[in-house]
Design a protein around this motif. Sequence first.
Motif, mmCIF file in Angstrom:
data_model
loop_
_atom_site.group_PDB
_atom_site.id
_atom_site.type_symbol
_atom_site.label_atom_id
_atom_site.label_comp_id
_atom_site.label_asym_id
_atom_site.label_seq_id
_atom_site.Cartn_x
_atom_site.Cartn_y
_atom_site.Cartn_z
ATOM 1 N N ASP A 6 1.230 1.740 -7.390
ATOM 2 C CA ASP A 6 -0.206 1.795 -7.629
ATOM 3 C C ASP A 6 -0.858 1.046 -6.484
ATOM 4 O OD1 ASP A 6 -1.125 3.127 -10.156
ATOM 5 O OD2 ASP A 6 0.492 1.903 -10.952
ATOM 6 N N LEU A 7 -2.046 1.471 -6.123
ATOM 7 C CA LEU A 7 -2.699 0.895 -4.964
ATOM 8 C C LEU A 7 -4.156 0.589 -5.276
ATOM 9 C CD1 LEU A 7 -2.041 0.249 -1.997
ATOM 10 C CD2 LEU A 7 -2.871 2.506 -1.407
ATOM 11 N N VAL A 8 -4.517 -0.692 -5.118
ATOM 12 C CA VAL A 8 -5.916 -1.095 -5.198
ATOM 13 C C VAL A 8 -6.440 -0.990 -3.767
ATOM 14 C CG1 VAL A 8 -7.543 -2.931 -5.754
ATOM 15 C CG2 VAL A 8 -5.449 -2.658 -7.121
ATOM 16 N N ILE A 9 -7.332 -0.046 -3.560
ATOM 17 C CA ILE A 9 -7.857 0.213 -2.213
ATOM 18 C C ILE A 9 -9.174 -0.532 -2.057
ATOM 19 C CG2 ILE A 9 -8.579 1.984 -0.578
ATOM 20 C CD1 ILE A 9 -7.015 4.004 -2.381
ATOM 21 N N GLU A 10 -9.172 -1.506 -1.148
ATOM 22 C CA GLU A 10 -10.388 -2.281 -0.894
ATOM 23 C C GLU A 10 -11.334 -1.476 -0.015
ATOM 24 O OE1 GLU A 10 -9.221 -6.884 -1.081
ATOM 25 O OE2 GLU A 10 -8.585 -5.894 0.761
ATOM 26 N N THR A 29 -6.264 3.513 -10.524
ATOM 27 C CA THR A 29 -5.925 3.138 -9.159
ATOM 28 C C THR A 29 -5.146 4.317 -8.590
ATOM 29 O OG1 THR A 29 -3.856 2.096 -9.818
ATOM 30 C CG2 THR A 29 -5.805 0.681 -9.717
ATOM 31 N N MET A 30 -5.145 4.444 -7.299
ATOM 32 C CA MET A 30 -4.395 5.518 -6.671
ATOM 33 C C MET A 30 -2.906 5.207 -6.808
ATOM 34 S SD MET A 30 -3.007 6.748 -3.332
ATOM 35 C CE MET A 30 -2.095 5.335 -3.587
ATOM 36 N N GLY A 31 -2.092 6.209 -7.065
ATOM 37 C CA GLY A 31 -0.666 5.935 -7.192
ATOM 38 C C GLY A 31 0.149 7.188 -7.341
ATOM 39 N N GLY A 32 1.450 6.974 -7.450
ATOM 40 C CA GLY A 32 2.355 8.095 -7.623
ATOM 41 C C GLY A 32 3.798 7.634 -7.663
ATOM 42 N N TYR A 33 4.667 8.584 -7.924
ATOM 43 C CA TYR A 33 6.087 8.289 -8.058
ATOM 44 C C TYR A 33 6.775 8.203 -6.701
ATOM 45 C CZ TYR A 33 5.464 9.064 -12.986
ATOM 46 O OH TYR A 33 5.035 8.962 -14.277
ATOM 47 N N VAL A 34 7.769 7.331 -6.646
ATOM 48 C CA VAL A 34 8.581 7.150 -5.442
ATOM 49 C C VAL A 34 9.641 8.249 -5.433
ATOM 50 C CG1 VAL A 34 10.136 5.567 -4.228
ATOM 51 C CG2 VAL A 34 8.202 4.650 -5.545
ATOM 52 N N THR A 43 5.927 5.534 0.409
ATOM 53 C CA THR A 43 5.273 6.145 -0.751
ATOM 54 C C THR A 43 3.792 5.815 -0.747
ATOM 55 O OG1 THR A 43 7.314 5.902 -2.038
ATOM 56 C CG2 THR A 43 5.295 6.348 -3.272
ATOM 57 N N VAL A 44 3.455 4.565 -0.442
ATOM 58 C CA VAL A 44 2.046 4.157 -0.375
ATOM 59 C C VAL A 44 1.302 5.035 0.620
ATOM 60 C CG1 VAL A 44 0.481 2.312 0.390
ATOM 61 C CG2 VAL A 44 2.414 1.774 -1.114
ATOM 62 N N ARG A 45 1.847 5.187 1.826
ATOM 63 C CA ARG A 45 1.187 5.982 2.864
ATOM 64 C C ARG A 45 1.049 7.452 2.432
ATOM 65 N NH1 ARG A 45 4.085 2.364 5.698
ATOM 66 N NH2 ARG A 45 2.946 1.117 7.195
ATOM 67 N N ARG A 46 2.123 8.014 1.894
ATOM 68 C CA ARG A 46 2.131 9.431 1.496
ATOM 69 C C ARG A 46 1.117 9.690 0.379
ATOM 70 N NH1 ARG A 46 4.471 11.574 -2.721
ATOM 71 N NH2 ARG A 46 6.030 9.926 -3.016
ATOM 72 N N VAL A 80 5.031 -0.741 -8.846
ATOM 73 C CA VAL A 80 4.823 -1.813 -7.885
ATOM 74 C C VAL A 80 3.399 -1.632 -7.370
ATOM 75 C CG1 VAL A 80 5.611 -2.891 -5.745
ATOM 76 C CG2 VAL A 80 7.270 -1.764 -7.269
ATOM 77 N N ALA A 81 2.544 -2.613 -7.650
ATOM 78 C CA ALA A 81 1.133 -2.502 -7.286
ATOM 79 C C ALA A 81 0.858 -3.272 -5.996
ATOM 80 C CB ALA A 81 0.249 -3.028 -8.410
ATOM 81 N N TYR A 82 0.106 -2.624 -5.124
ATOM 82 C CA TYR A 82 -0.253 -3.189 -3.832
ATOM 83 C C TYR A 82 -1.773 -3.194 -3.674
ATOM 84 C CZ TYR A 82 4.573 -2.398 -2.283
ATOM 85 O OH TYR A 82 5.934 -2.408 -2.147
#
Length: 153
Positions: A6-10, A29-34, A43-46, A80-82
């Motif tokens: 999952d990604l918290v995009i600032e 939040t933006m996210g997806g499966y690895v 995965t974050v970039r993709r 895993v949240a970033y």
Amino acid sequence: PSLAIDLVIENDDRGVILVLRRDSNLYATMGGYVDVGERLHDTVRRELLEETQLELIGEPTLLGVYGDPRRDKRRHTVSVAYIARTKGQPKAGSDVKAVEIVPFDRISQIRLAFDHRKILDDYLLWRESPGHAGVARRHEGAENPAEIQRDTC
């Protein structure tokens, strides 16, 4: 369990970028499966490019690991949240209905999917902490056992 990010995009100091899900019409939040054999940062970039058409600036910052089996009704998923900074103009990819910049003061007012309220609450605590030290110490001894839990890093 399945592994996801999952990604918290600032978005500068204006807020965060959230996606509106097609399946539930809830924000997330933006996210997806690895994918098998894929590194988490890949995965974050993709997923970032697929869902928002944004590019990652630098490396994402680890926020936390969320593994409560109740976090996703579809299946047991560990996420895993970033936190990330991006460049580009956000546009909805094929996976999402819309992409929206949500001001910090409006986050508490929107309906969120899964345990993303917890992820965003943790992010807001992280953001307010001196030197962005993280949220792990603030949660020690204060969590309600009935709440969906977050593993600390």
